[in-house]
Design a protein around this motif. Sequence first.
Motif, mmCIF file in Angstrom:
data_model
loop_
_atom_site.group_PDB
_atom_site.id
_atom_site.type_symbol
_atom_site.label_atom_id
_atom_site.label_comp_id
_atom_site.label_asym_id
_atom_site.label_seq_id
_atom_site.Cartn_x
_atom_site.Cartn_y
_atom_site.Cartn_z
ATOM 1 N N SER A 17 13.078 40.681 -45.018
ATOM 2 C CA SER A 17 13.557 39.452 -44.384
ATOM 3 C C SER A 17 15.063 39.341 -44.581
ATOM 4 O O SER A 17 15.628 39.865 -45.562
ATOM 5 C CB SER A 17 12.864 38.217 -44.985
ATOM 6 N N SER A 18 15.717 38.659 -43.661
ATOM 7 C CA SER A 18 17.166 38.451 -43.767
ATOM 8 C C SER A 18 17.453 37.429 -44.848
ATOM 9 O O SER A 18 16.842 36.345 -44.887
ATOM 10 C CB SER A 18 17.726 37.956 -42.431
ATOM 11 N N VAL A 19 18.392 37.763 -45.702
ATOM 12 C CA VAL A 19 18.743 36.854 -46.795
ATOM 13 C C VAL A 19 20.222 36.473 -46.787
ATOM 14 O O VAL A 19 20.619 35.515 -47.468
ATOM 15 C CB VAL A 19 18.392 37.477 -48.161
ATOM 16 N N LEU A 20 21.027 37.224 -46.013
ATOM 17 C CA LEU A 20 22.464 36.959 -46.014
ATOM 18 C C LEU A 20 23.064 37.351 -44.671
ATOM 19 O O LEU A 20 22.725 38.391 -44.092
ATOM 20 C CB LEU A 20 23.148 37.743 -47.140
ATOM 21 N N GLY A 21 23.977 36.505 -44.164
ATOM 22 C CA GLY A 21 24.684 36.810 -42.919
ATOM 23 C C GLY A 21 26.103 36.288 -42.976
ATOM 24 O O GLY A 21 26.324 35.096 -43.242
ATOM 25 N N LEU A 22 27.084 37.172 -42.751
ATOM 26 C CA LEU A 22 28.499 36.777 -42.761
ATOM 27 C C LEU A 22 29.190 37.394 -41.547
ATOM 28 O O LEU A 22 28.988 38.573 -41.232
ATOM 29 C CB LEU A 22 29.190 37.261 -44.040
ATOM 30 N N HIS A 23 30.057 36.577 -40.905
ATOM 31 C CA HIS A 23 30.777 37.053 -39.716
ATOM 32 C C HIS A 23 32.278 36.882 -39.932
ATOM 33 O O HIS A 23 32.733 35.801 -40.327
ATOM 34 C CB HIS A 23 30.327 36.257 -38.477
ATOM 35 N N PHE A 24 33.038 37.976 -39.647
ATOM 36 C CA PHE A 24 34.482 37.949 -39.872
ATOM 37 C C PHE A 24 35.227 38.366 -38.584
ATOM 38 O O PHE A 24 35.262 39.550 -38.242
ATOM 39 C CB PHE A 24 34.876 38.898 -41.008
ATOM 40 N N PRO A 25 35.868 37.409 -37.906
ATOM 41 C CA PRO A 25 36.714 37.789 -36.756
ATOM 42 C C PRO A 25 38.007 38.427 -37.250
ATOM 43 O O PRO A 25 38.369 38.317 -38.435
ATOM 44 C CB PRO A 25 36.984 36.443 -36.078
ATOM 45 N N LYS A 26 38.696 39.067 -36.376
ATOM 46 C CA LYS A 26 39.917 39.793 -36.763
ATOM 47 C C LYS A 26 40.968 38.839 -37.334
ATOM 48 O O LYS A 26 41.708 39.209 -38.262
ATOM 49 C CB LYS A 26 40.489 40.528 -35.541
ATOM 50 N N GLU A 27 41.081 37.651 -36.768
ATOM 51 C CA GLU A 27 42.078 36.694 -37.253
ATOM 52 C C GLU A 27 41.870 36.388 -38.735
ATOM 53 O O GLU A 27 42.836 36.249 -39.505
ATOM 54 C CB GLU A 27 42.006 35.393 -36.445
ATOM 55 N N THR A 28 40.611 36.287 -39.139
ATOM 56 C CA THR A 28 40.316 36.014 -40.549
ATOM 57 C C THR A 28 40.617 37.235 -41.403
ATOM 58 O O THR A 28 41.221 37.131 -42.487
ATOM 59 C CB THR A 28 38.836 35.622 -40.705
#
Length: 245
Positions: A207-218
Amino acid sequence: MKMIIATAAYLFILSAVVAGVVDTSPPQNDNVAIAELSDQEQDIETTSVEMTSEKAEDEAAEQDAHEKAEQDAKKAEEESEQKAKEKAEAEKAAEEKRNAEAASALKAKAGAEANKTEKLENRIREIASEVWGDALIRVDYSDQGIQTRANIYFKLSDNFTKSMMISSAYLEILEVLEKTDSIQELDSISFGAQAEFIDQYGNDGMSSVLGLHFPKETRDKINFESIDYNNLPNLAEGVFIHPSF
């Protein structure tokens, strides 16, 4: 006797004079006039023949000139049509050449972009493999022309406490972010961590336990020399953490 002789001489002279007066032969001047009239008529006839001949020659010359003008005009028209045809064919050939060159350039560009995309995807996959090894589930890479993004899925280590498992995941994610920082073409990168869970029925599964999204600006703002990896959830967008963690 002398008198008789003188009378006879006088009569002879008189007879000669009378004969000269009543001479019936045509006057010489009349004959000259008739001859001159005949010559004039002949001259008129000759002039008329000459004029008729000149007129015929003029008409023939005019006809020849007219026919030549028509031939020249027809030839000029044919040459103009031939030039127009050759020009059209040359323009068509040039257009076909330009289209072929454009198609070839487009194909080459598409090939270069596809090759570039493949290289970027392989590079990201290599980095992810270096960090997670067998724990790497998959790498999804997409290049839609407007935005390029990578989604990396991996399994959490199961030999630590849940807190240590999450902290270890943050550290691994930071390492990947630093190694992909030089890839300017990558607009965004997301991470999804999975772990084994036992559901309420006693069945286990991933099961999914973690999700992080990073755009280039960040990512461009991150100082990788001093950042605390535990702060990644505060920097990321679209954060997901399973309640059990």
